[in-house]
Design a protein around this motif. Structure first.
Motif: not given
Length: 739
Positions: A520-524, A526-547
């Motif tokens: 459970i700790e491993g899944m949690a 991994a989930g936190e890491k996946s959420l952080d990665d997605s938030l980071e990716k979304g933030y990076a896409q939002g700060t770039q000019a939308a093609p």
């Protein structure tokens, strides 16, 4: 045998009983296979080190069967009465010595007279050691080695000089001095050195600087030997002169490069080779060796040969011969251990050497007397320790006692509210752990650290009661050695095994819980890491000019709100069907059925684990603990339930102590609430308890509740049929027709 030996059983191990020294005399004669131990290391035994050194006759730091037999036979031969040995006394009554101990009786009288003791009928170990120390401090050692401090002044100075010339020798008191072999070697070396010095006038033909000139010739010899060989080559083959010249191409290539030019110049001869074999100083090339050759010409060649212009081959050979002779003579002088006394050798009178020899012989004459002092100390130590040692070697009854300590025990460990009574010294934890891990005994390795920077060591401690889940590396406690001294203790390694039957039965559940929690700790994580990665990716896409997005292909599915809603509906449908299936499977179970099933599952897990744990507990063997420390044992030392209770205990409360069941923390919290310092309680726990109670009540009345819900058409007919038992589903009126 004067009486039959008695064998007693200690925790499943059959051991010979040795209550007295008279029995010990017979017990050492039994076969070695009936001895509990056949060998043991000296390190880690809690007894007098001198006693162990006396028993260890071969000096290999181990005591074996034949050495203990010899010690018992020696003691039995020296004593007429064994009363002192039975009481482990360190006081020897002189009237109990047999005829074989007459010399010991005489030397004991001398020691008592030296100490001016009032009682001359007995002597203690302390008196022997005090008198022996006094004799040692007085320079009487019996080994023929005399320290300069105990010599008169004329001989003392000579002794110090001799000790500086030869390897150091120390007497029994640890003092450096001179002995007869040193004096004999001095005479031999002095005679040889005086003969060697007599040749000085014939060898040093160049005066006081002969050695210096010879060393200078030896340094320059490779250069000039090469030059004269080149001269011989030119004399035999004149055209070889051109071979000693550098090619123009090499010279041209080396110009501009200092290192390359130096290498090229080093290949030139020191001077142009001449067929006549003479070195003309005026024709020396200004190469790398020019300065050395020029200095050699001024300082050595010209003063020794008298020729200012040349150095002939024959003259060079003569210089080499004389230089070799001088250097050989000097090497022999420097190799002599008496080279520092060259100037004083002739002035040492023979009378002083004879005085030193007389002092050494006088000390050596005390050998028999002082050896008898050692034998007297040996006998007293044997009387004091032999019976105790035999009861920790031939048999080990002290391991099963609470009032006495076995010799191999180091002390008591207080850790985690438990008192661990047995501990043995460990000198190599890796080797010890490799052996104890083959057994089934839970073993702790503990580093014992002195509080004031004293000596630290490591012990192995068996845990025989309680639980082992609270024992972990890094856990700290307190260690008391057999003399009551306190040390800090830190657990460094745990060989984990079940300590009790209940722990063995519940250990699988602990492992399952640990496995689930880790997953459970491993899944949690991994989930936190996946959420952080997605938030980071979304933030990076939002700060770039939308093609500009390309137009979707016709008929291709698009990821919009409709797709999200459809996917959500499918997920809820799957969850709903799963819950319906689970409810349909357990709808006929009562709370009693659920509890019974849980108990059956628990029994199915606990009974096999308990059986394996019981077998492990029966196989626990303390012999592995001692064998890991270097002991050689013939039998197992089974850790029975009674022995386990002796080794590991949780002390009770003191007598007449009262236990106040009132929780002091409640009054502290009440005071804190009055002072408005307490935080409001979280309603989560009470809400959870209420939900559990509601669930149990609803579960008990599920049939009438579902029937009423179906009658009022709050649920679909298919759901009612799946939830209700056959025959109990109420009739549901058909739906009205569509207009």
């Amino acid at each position: 045998m004067t009486r039959p030996l008695v064998y007693r059983r200690y925790g499943g191990s059959l051991q010979v009983s040795i209550p007295s020294f008279e029995v010990l005399v017979d017990a050492v004669k039994i076969p070695e296979t009936q001895w509990l131990a056949t060998a043991c290391p000296l390190e880690g035994l809690q007894c007098d080190p001198r006693f162990l050194a006396f028993v260890d006759t071969d000096g290999n730091k181990r005591i074996r069967v034949h050495e203990l037999r010899a010690a018992v036979e020696y003691t039995a031969k020296m004593l007429k009465s064994y009363q002192g040995a039975d009481t482990a006394s360190d006081m020897l009554a002189l009237d109990v010595l047999s005829e074989a101990g007459t010399k010991l009786r005489d030397v004991a009288g001398i020691l008592l007279e030296t100490l001016k003791a009032g009682d001359r009928t007995r002597i203690t170990l302390e008196q022997v050691r005090t008198s022996e120390k006094a004799l040692r401090e007085a320079g009487q050692n019996g080994d023929g080695i005399v320290a300069p401090a105990f010599l008169p002044e004329p001989s003392r100075t000579l002794a110090v000089k001799l000790m500086a010339c030869f390897p150091e020798v120390k007497n029994r008191a640890g003092q450096a001095g001179v002995d007869l072999p040193m004096l004999q070697r001095f005479r031999e070396e002095r005679s040889a050195l005086l003969t060697h010095l007599a040749q000085k006038g014939f060898v040093l033909v160049w005066g006081e600087r002969s050695v210096e000139h010879a060393r200078r010739i030896q340094e320059i010899r490779p250069l000039l030997d090469t030059y004269y060989l080149q001269c011989r080559l030119v004399a035999a083959q004149p055209e070889a002169v051109s071979s000693f010249k550098l090619e123009p191409g090499r010279v041209q290539g080396a110009l501009g490069d200092t290192q390359a030019l130096a290498r090229v110049v080093s290949e030139l001869p020191v001077a142009p080779p001449e067929p006549g074999g003479a070195l003309r100083w005026s024709r020396l090339y200004r190469g790398q060796a020019f300065e050395r050759l020029e200095a050699f010409r001024k300082d050595v060649a010209v003063p020794l040969t008298g020729d200012l212009a040349t150095l002939a081959d024959s003259a060079w050979r003569e210089l080499i011969t004389k230089a070799d002779t001088i250097l050989a003579w000097q090497a022999r002088l420097e190799a002599s251990p008496l080279r520092g006394l060259v100037d004083a050798l002739a002035g040492i009178p023979e009378s002083e050497l004879e005085a030193l020899e007389a002092a050494c012989r006088a000390d050596l004459a005390l050998k028999d007397k002082l050896d008898a002092v050692d034998e007297l100390e040996r006998l007293i130590l044997y009387q004091r320790w032999l019976l105790t040692f035999a009861n920790n070697f031939i048999s080990m009854p002290d391991l099963y006692q609470t009032k006495r300590r076995a010799l191999m025990e180091k002390g008591t460990l207080i850790l985690g509210g438990q008192r661990y009574r047995l501990s043995v010294l460990v000198t190599n934890r890796a080797a010890h752990a490799a052996l104890t891990s083959q057994g089934t005994t839970c073993t702790l390795y503990v580093q014992v650290v002195a509080k004031e920077g004293g000596e630290s060591y490591e012990v192995a401690v068996p845990a025989t009661r309680g639980r082992s889940d609270g024992l972990a590396v890094g856990k700290r406690g307190v260690f008391y050695d057999v003399e009551g001294r306190e040390y800090d203790a830190v657990v460094t390694q745990v060989i984990r095994q079940p300590v009790s039957l209940w722990e063995a039965m519940t250990m699988p559940f602990g492992r399952i819980g640990h496995f689930i929690s880790s997953k459970i700790e491993g899944m949690a994580a991994a989930g936190e890491k996946s959420l952080d990665d997605s938030l980071e990716k979304g933030y990076a896409q939002g700060t770039q000019a939308a093609p500009v997005a390309p137009a979707p292909a016709p008929g291709a599915p698009t990821a919009g709100p409709g797709g999200f809603i459809a996917a959500t509906g499918i997920a809820f449908a799957a969850v709903g069907s799963s819950l319906a299936f689970i409810v349909s499977q357990v709808r006929s179970l009562t709370v009693f059925d659920v509890i019974s099933a849980a108990m059956i599952v628990a029994a199915a897990v606990m009974l096999p684990s308990g059986l394996l744990g019981w077998l492990k507990l029966r196989k626990r063997n303390l012999a592995l603990l001692l064998e890991g420390s270097g002991w050689a044992l013939n039998d197992r030392l089974m850790l029975t339930r009674n022995l386990a209770a002796i080794i590991t205990r949780r002390p009770r409360l003191p007598k007449n102590a009262k236990v106040d069941r009132t929780d002091v923390l409640q009054s502290v919290l009440a005071t804190a609430r009055e002072d408005d310092e307490a935080e409001p309680r979280s309603p989560g726990m009470w809400l959870l308890i209420g939900l559990v109670i509601v669930f149990v009540v609803l579960w008990q009345f599920r049939e009438p509740l579902v029937r009423e819900a179906c009658r009022r058409q709050w649920m679909a007919g298919a759901t009612c049929d799946s939830l209700m038992t056959p025959g109990s589903s109420p009739s549901v009126p058909p739906a009205p027709p569509a207009p």
